[in-house]
Every structure is written in C-alpha cells, then in structure tokens.
Design a protein around this motif. Structure first.
Motif, PDB file in Angstrom:
ATOM      1  N   SER A  25      -2.896  13.815   2.658  1.00 20.25           N
ATOM      2  CA  SER A  25      -3.078  12.680   1.744  1.00 20.25           C
ATOM      3  C   SER A  25      -4.439  12.709   1.074  1.00 20.25           C
ATOM      4  CB  SER A  25      -2.918  11.356   2.508  1.00 20.25           C
ATOM      5  OG  SER A  25      -1.705  11.327   3.220  1.00 20.25           O
ATOM      6  N   GLN A  26      -4.490  12.139  -0.132  1.00 15.02           N
ATOM      7  CA  GLN A  26      -5.771  12.020  -0.818  1.00 15.02           C
ATOM      8  C   GLN A  26      -5.892  10.772  -1.684  1.00 15.02           C
ATOM      9  OE1 GLN A  26      -6.257  15.592  -3.142  1.00 15.02           O
ATOM     10  NE2 GLN A  26      -4.175  15.542  -3.952  1.00 15.02           N
ATOM     11  N   ILE A  27      -4.817   9.976  -1.793  1.00 16.85           N
ATOM     12  CA  ILE A  27      -4.881   8.779  -2.651  1.00 16.85           C
ATOM     13  C   ILE A  27      -4.205   7.602  -1.950  1.00 16.85           C
ATOM     14  CG2 ILE A  27      -4.118   7.728  -4.823  1.00 16.85           C
ATOM     15  CD1 ILE A  27      -4.346  10.462  -6.128  1.00 16.85           C
ATOM     16  N   LEU A  28      -4.881   6.451  -1.971  1.00 19.00           N
ATOM     17  CA  LEU A  28      -4.311   5.179  -1.517  1.00 19.00           C
ATOM     18  C   LEU A  28      -4.082   4.306  -2.740  1.00 19.00           C
ATOM     19  CD1 LEU A  28      -3.653   3.035   0.737  1.00 19.00           C
ATOM     20  CD2 LEU A  28      -6.062   2.358   0.574  1.00 19.00           C
ATOM     21  N   ARG A  29      -2.840   3.868  -2.944  1.00 19.41           N
ATOM     22  CA  ARG A  29      -2.513   2.986  -4.065  1.00 19.41           C
ATOM     23  C   ARG A  29      -2.321   1.564  -3.537  1.00 19.41           C
ATOM     24  NH1 ARG A  29       2.040   6.597  -7.306  1.00 19.41           N
ATOM     25  NH2 ARG A  29       0.579   7.867  -8.526  1.00 19.41           N
ATOM     26  N   PHE A  82       0.844  -1.193   0.000  1.00 20.38           N
ATOM     27  CA  PHE A  82       0.000   0.000   0.000  1.00 20.38           C
ATOM     28  C   PHE A  82       0.880   1.244   0.000  1.00 20.38           C
ATOM     29  CE2 PHE A  82      -2.437  -3.404   1.870  1.00 20.38           C
ATOM     30  CZ  PHE A  82      -3.694  -3.261   1.297  1.00 20.38           C
ATOM     31  N   GLU A  83       0.561   2.166  -0.886  1.00 18.13           N
ATOM     32  CA  GLU A  83       1.263   3.447  -0.956  1.00 18.13           C
ATOM     33  C   GLU A  83       0.269   4.574  -0.663  1.00 18.13           C
ATOM     34  OE1 GLU A  83       4.493   2.276  -4.467  1.00 18.13           O
ATOM     35  OE2 GLU A  83       2.928   3.750  -4.869  1.00 18.13           O
ATOM     36  N   VAL A  84       0.745   5.609   0.005  1.00 15.71           N
ATOM     37  CA  VAL A  84      -0.084   6.781   0.298  1.00 15.71           C
ATOM     38  C   VAL A  84       0.717   8.026  -0.044  1.00 15.71           C
ATOM     39  CG1 VAL A  84      -1.199   8.115   2.125  1.00 15.71           C
ATOM     40  CG2 VAL A  84      -1.431   5.645   2.105  1.00 15.71           C
ATOM     41  N   ASP A  85       0.026   9.034  -0.559  1.00 19.64           N
ATOM     42  CA  ASP A  85       0.717  10.283  -0.868  1.00 19.64           C
ATOM     43  C   ASP A  85       0.785  11.175   0.361  1.00 19.64           C
ATOM     44  OD1 ASP A  85      -2.084  10.679  -0.969  1.00 19.64           O
ATOM     45  OD2 ASP A  85      -1.811  12.561  -2.051  1.00 19.64           O
ATOM     46  N   SER A  86       1.815  12.000   0.406  1.00 17.86           N
ATOM     47  CA  SER A  86       1.943  13.030   1.432  1.00 17.86           C
ATOM     48  C   SER A  86       2.274  14.316   0.709  1.00 17.86           C
ATOM     49  CB  SER A  86       3.054  12.655   2.421  1.00 17.86           C
ATOM     50  OG  SER A  86       3.212  13.666   3.402  1.00 17.86           O
ATOM     51  N   GLY A 106       1.501  15.125  -2.232  1.00 15.52           N
ATOM     52  CA  GLY A 106       1.902  14.865  -3.609  1.00 15.52           C
ATOM     53  C   GLY A 106       2.997  13.839  -3.779  1.00 15.52           C
ATOM     54  N   HIS A 107       3.741  13.502  -2.713  1.00 13.51           N
ATOM     55  CA  HIS A 107       4.812  12.513  -2.811  1.00 13.51           C
ATOM     56  C   HIS A 107       4.310  11.168  -2.300  1.00 13.51           C
ATOM     57  CE1 HIS A 107       7.533  15.812  -3.623  1.00 13.51           C
ATOM     58  NE2 HIS A 107       7.127  16.413  -2.519  1.00 13.51           N
ATOM     59  N   PHE A 108       4.513  10.105  -3.081  1.00  9.41           N
ATOM     60  CA  PHE A 108       4.022   8.783  -2.695  1.00  9.41           C
ATOM     61  C   PHE A 108       5.121   7.955  -2.035  1.00  9.41           C
ATOM     62  CE2 PHE A 108       0.645   9.887  -5.570  1.00  9.41           C
ATOM     63  CZ  PHE A 108      -0.459   9.241  -5.036  1.00  9.41           C
ATOM     64  N   LEU A 111      -7.425   4.271  -4.789  1.00  9.17           N
ATOM     65  CA  LEU A 111      -8.669   4.775  -4.203  1.00  9.17           C
ATOM     66  C   LEU A 111      -8.470   6.234  -3.834  1.00  9.17           C
ATOM     67  CD1 LEU A 111      -9.736   1.942  -1.709  1.00  9.17           C
ATOM     68  CD2 LEU A 111     -10.761   2.456  -3.915  1.00  9.17           C
ATOM     69  N   GLU A 112      -9.412   7.073  -4.213  1.00 11.32           N
ATOM     70  CA  GLU A 112      -9.375   8.461  -3.783  1.00 11.32           C
ATOM     71  C   GLU A 112      -9.962   8.539  -2.379  1.00 11.32           C
ATOM     72  OE1 GLU A 112     -10.817  11.397  -6.429  1.00 11.32           O
ATOM     73  OE2 GLU A 112      -9.775  10.575  -8.182  1.00 11.32           O
ATOM     74  N   LEU A 113      -9.139   9.000  -1.446  1.00  5.92           N
ATOM     75  CA  LEU A 113      -9.558   9.080  -0.041  1.00  5.92           C
ATOM     76  C   LEU A 113     -10.348  10.364   0.174  1.00  5.92           C
ATOM     77  CD1 LEU A 113      -6.177   7.983   1.577  1.00  5.92           C
ATOM     78  CD2 LEU A 113      -8.171   6.548   1.078  1.00  5.92           C
ATOM     79  N   SER A 114     -11.534  10.221   0.703  1.00  6.22           N
ATOM     80  CA  SER A 114     -12.406  11.385   0.864  1.00  6.22           C
ATOM     81  C   SER A 114     -13.307  11.191   2.073  1.00  6.22           C
ATOM     82  CB  SER A 114     -13.257  11.589  -0.396  1.00  6.22           C
ATOM     83  OG  SER A 114     -14.289  12.515  -0.167  1.00  6.22           O
TER      84      SER A 114
END
Length: 596
Positions: free
Chosen positions: A317-321, A282-286, A288-290, A341-344
C-alpha cells in the motif's frame, strides 16, 4: 517541474489573454495588423499571430511529459539524473491531471483553435451482456473512449509459466472485485455500465464528466475519426502514469510500498456551518487496487467527534483515501469532501502522528501510526499452553473437547446472524478497541464474550476471527505442506493440479481439515449474498488466502525487500489455492480424496 504551480497561472489566464487580444484587435486596426503577423528570429523570420504565440505554452506541458517519459526510459537507473527525471515526470503528470480537472476546459473555447486533451483515464471493468470485460477508459474534454485491454505477452522466459498462471488468476481477481456501478449514457439512449472498487474513484469520474458537461468547449466537432482517436490513445498510453495494479510486477525495488498495519484514530471534524450527521470512509490500495477498509459510525453536531480507532491491514500500500459523507434525512447521503494521503515511512512511525486533512471546506483531525509485520498483531506469537490466541488448534480443541474452537463457531454464528448482507464483510476493518475487548473476553471469560459479541459492530467480530486465525502458531494448511500446495497450484497441467491439491488437502491433520471445511461452508454462505455484500469468491479468497496459507516463519527477521518479494508471488498463490477449494465447495464438489 517543481515550479509548475507558477506556470499554471499563465495557463489559467490564457482565455482572458485571448479575449483581450481579440477585443483590442476589434478596437484598433493598427493593433490587429501588428499582432496578426509577428516575425520571429527563432523561426528564421516565419510569421505567427499573437494568439498562436499565447497558445504555444499551453501545449508545451504535454510535450514535456512525453520528452521526460522517453528520457527516463533510456536513462539507466544507476545514472545520477535518473531520480530527478522520474520526480520531474511525476510532478508534470500530476500537474496535467489537476489542471485538466480544474481549468483546461475553459482554455479551449469553441471559437478558438480546436484542441483535445486528456482529463482522466483508468483501467476499469465493463459489464457487457452479463459478462465482465477489462477496459481502458479515457475521458477527453470532448469524448469518452472505451478501449479494449490486451495483455502484453512479450519477453516471456521459460520460468514464466508459473507467473503466467498467477497473472491469469490476477486478471480474474481484477474482473471479479469491482461492484460499484458507473453508468454512462449516449445521446442515442444506449447506456454502458462500468464497475469500480473505489467510491473515491467513482466520484472523481462523475465530477470530471459533470464539469465537462457544464463547460464543454465543443472541441473536435463532427470531424472526429477512428484513426485520429486511435492515434490519441496510442500517444497517451505511451507515457501515462496509469496503474492497473498488480501483485506480480512489483519488485523489491518498490520500497515505497508498505506491508504491516496502519492504525487510524479518527478524532474530529471542523468547518461545518450548521449541525450535521457525518460519517467517514477509508480506502487503501493493495498493489494498485483500492478497497474500502473502514467506516466510522455517524456523529451529529457542528463539530462531530468520533474517537474511533481502526487497524487497517496494508499489503503493498501507498495511499490512504478519505471520504466524508453527510447523512441528511431529506436529501439522503451526500459526499461533502474527499482527500488522499500518501503513506510513507518518511512521516509515519510506530508512534501516533496527528494530521489535519483538508476535505474541501472541512478539516478532519486524525492520528496515524504504522507498524511493520514483525511488530504487528499479525506477528505470530509464541505458543501459550493454557491460552487461546497463539495456542495450537490441537491444544484448544483438546481443552474445549470440540472439533472446531468455540471462538470460531461463535464468530461465524454472529456473522451469519447479522452480517450476511453487510457490504464488504470481512474486507472492512473493525474498531481496534472492540477487537481487543473481544480478544480479552474470549481468553478470560467466554460467558462475557458470548454477550459482548452481540453488541459490537459486526466488522469487529470479523476482525477478531481473522486475528485469531493469523495468530495461530501454524497456518491451517500447515508449514510442512505449504510448499507442496504452492508447487501444485503452479503446475501447468490442470488435471495434475486438481488431483494433487485434493490429495494434499486429505494429508492435512483431521482437526485442520474440519476447521477449514467449516470456514469454507461459511464463506460460501457469505458469497450467496454477494449481490448485497459485494463479496465474490475471489474477494473472499483474497482476504482469507494469506491468513490460512502462509510459509513457515524464518528464524531471522526478514528485510522489507524480502517481505515485498515474497508477498508479490505468495499472496496471489494463497488466494488462488483457497479459491480452488471455495469454488469446489460452492459447486458441491468433493474437496477430499476418499482413501481406500
């Protein structure tokens, strides 16, 4: 814009339509004559061929994106159409990216009129003679272009000096973080090495290049010139939704960014046709940086089950890969599927929400919940006079008769025993259930904890250490001195900055100094294995900075906007201050001022 999926059907049929026109023209002279010159009233009788007319919609989407971009640029945010234009531009750009990946290479056969289009682009780090350089990489359907990145320094006000300093630090972080190589070779044998932080993105680049190599339309030929290429780059840069990622340029208007903890419960995988040994990353952005944040154990079978839970820290964060791998004894590790997944807050809540995620031909079942900072494990608890977590350093050390708490020394010893070469050590999250077990053991039965810490995954041990430091009622650099550390770090004069930071460190309580020095020594040791664990001093400072340095907690609960605004500046300063001390320790320079 919302109906672009229907429009795509025309574009996907374009090659077939052109072939049909050519076949009919070759079979019927009358058809060829009629379709060769079609006069249009809309063009005041100007003639165009049927092939020209079929092609016009193909180019229209990119033109629409340019128009929408300019329209959005000059539409005030208060205007009622602003959000609709913004959404239309986003949909159009996503459509262009998807279409370029999936279909467009077949829309421009060699015999057709040459057309160049962009397949993907991103900011990336290039390794040049051992030095890291920030680049903007463009993949067109016939050429890869590596452009230099220049910082835009316009509109700097008098109050921008501190932000400029933080921007320079962030540029260092951007350059230091990536460690995953992407090698691209020229026909003359020269190879260029680029570095990324995300396996997901590296796979996207590789997949896009392979698709083009297999179905290259031969666009452009040998007529490609440098001015022509520069014009394309300039045009695309003007509207592309390319995010280099920044901790500084985000504002309190970015309400979509999440701060807090994301709980991930990984359940099961379905769709395999035969038993396989599978694992997930699982990757998450911070901002803009993943970064990779969690990895499951391997699970074997035709329907693998994990039932593993992770707590992933979200910072802007806004995206879970999600990446799904098969570990095959004969063919090695292979990527079987990926998704994002777009985290919202529109669908995430404080209760677990089950999601079924499509990973190409596989389906992953997992559950997620989101806890904001005030409700997370990161929230500072009230002090416990006889406890461990939430108790002050002085209370714990007095009770244990030690200068460094046992939980810290035990976790550090275990990490140095079996975690020095672990990729992403301290960056990757451990299992939430294991961290909770360890926490209870250290608080109730240190002898049991001594054994348990040897058995759990090493990322759970690092997770426990970070949790302990976060739950201290006061950060190690203290509430009182934090504003002065922040102010000193922001100073423009490097000599003054260095002298003041060292003096402030010497002003810390002796127990705090001892613990910080112990942690610095440990992190420097981790960094000496960065060729294997990929944890540079910058990476370690980014992970630990907000943990050991933080402003005093206000009495009122901060709003989401206040949290975002504070974090945009604080997180970079925190990382920068810790990096200053890490660098000095790594260079065997003193970090304390000797008092006469």
């Amino acid at each position: 814009a919302s109906k672009l999926d229907v429009y795509a059907q025309f574009l996907q049929n374009y090659q077939r339509a052109v072939e049909t026109v050519r076949r009919c023209s070759s079979q019927s002279a009358q058809f060829a004559d009629i379709t060769r010159s079609i006069k249009l009233r809309s063009l005041q009788g100007q003639a165009q061929s049927l092939e020209d007319l079929l092609h016009r919609p193909v180019a229209r989407v990119q033109k629409n994106a340019l128009v929408l971009h300019d329209l959005l640029k000059y539409t005030p945010e208060s205007h009622c159409d602003h959000e609709a234009i913004k959404e239309a531009l986003s949909l159009t750009q996503n459509f262009l990216t998807h279409l370029s990946m999936m279909q467009t290479e077949a829309m421009f056969p060699t015999q057709d009129r040459p057309q160049r289009h962009l397949v993907r682009n991103s900011f990336i780090v290039e390794l040049v003679e051992g030095h890291r350089k920030l680049r903007h990489l463009f993949l067109f359907n016939d050429v890869i272009v590596c452009a230099k990145y220049k910082v835009n320094r316009i509109n700097l006000s008098r109050g921008e000096k501190r932000r400029k300093k933080l921007s320079e630090l962030e540029a260092q972080l951007i350059l230091a973080s990536p460690n995953l190589p992407l090698r691209i070779g020229k026909r003359n044998g020269v190879t260029h090495t680029f570095l990324l932080t995300s396996e997901y993105e590296r796979d996207q680049w590789g997949e896009a290049i392979k698709v083009l190599q297999a179905n290259t339309p031969g666009v452009g030929g040998n007529s490609l010139t440098l001015p022509e290429l520069q014009n394309w780059i300039t045009a695309y840069r003007s509207f592309l939704k390319t995010n280099m990622g920044t901790f500084l340029l985000k504002s309190n208007r970015d309400e979509s960014l999440l701060l807090g903890d994301l709980h991930i419960v990984v359940n099961s995988l379905h769709g395999l046709t035969s038993p396989a040994n599978m694992f997930l990353c699982f990757e998450v952005d911070s901002y803009g940086h993943f970064f990779r944040k969690a990895k499951t154990k391997c699970s074997d079978g035709i329907e693998p089950h994990w039932n593993q839970d992770f707590i992933v820290e979200l910072e802007g964060s806004q995206i879970l890969r999600i990446l799904c791998y098969e570990d095959n004894s004969k063919e090695g590790i292979q990527l079987r599927g990926k998704a994002h997944l777009e985290l919202s807050r529109t669908w995430l809540s404080g209760s677990l929400v089950e999601r079924r995620v499509s990973l190409q031909d596989l389906v992953l079942v997992l559950s997620l919940k989101f806890l904001p900072p005030e409700a997370t494990l990161r929230g500072v608890p009230s002090g416990k006079p006889s406890g461990l977590f939430g108790a002050s350093i002085s209370q714990v050390c007095r009770r244990e008769k030690r200068s460094v708490p046992f939980i810290v020394t035990r976790c550090v010893r275990e990490v140095e025993r079996r975690g020095l070469n672990e990729v992403g050590i301290y960056r990757v999250s451990g299992l939430a259930s294991d961290i909770n077990k360890l926490k209870k053991s250290f608080e109730s039965n240190p002898y049991e904890a001594e054994q348990l810490v040897k058995e759990v995954d090493i990322h759970s041990v690092t997770g426990l250490l970070k949790l302990y430091l976060r739950e201290l009622p006061e950060a190690l650099f203290t509430d009182e001195l934090y504003p002065r550390f922040f102010e000193a770090f922001s100073a423009a004069d490097p000599d003054y900055r260095k002298t003041t930071l060292l003096k402030l460190f010497t002003s810390l309580p002796q127990l705090n100094q001892s613990l910080i020095v112990y942690l610095l020594e440990h992190l420097v040791k981790i960094n000496r294995h960065d060729n294997l664990n990929k944890m540079s001093l910058h990476n370690l400072a980014t992970v630990f900075g907000p943990t050991v340095l933080r402003p005093a907690l206000k009495t009122k609960t901060p709003t989401q906007e206040e949290l975002l605004t504070a974090s945009t500046v604080d997180v970079m300063a925190q990382a920068g201050i810790l990096h200053f001390f890490l660098k000095r320790r790594s260079n065997e320079e003193p970090i304390q001022v000797v008092q006469n």
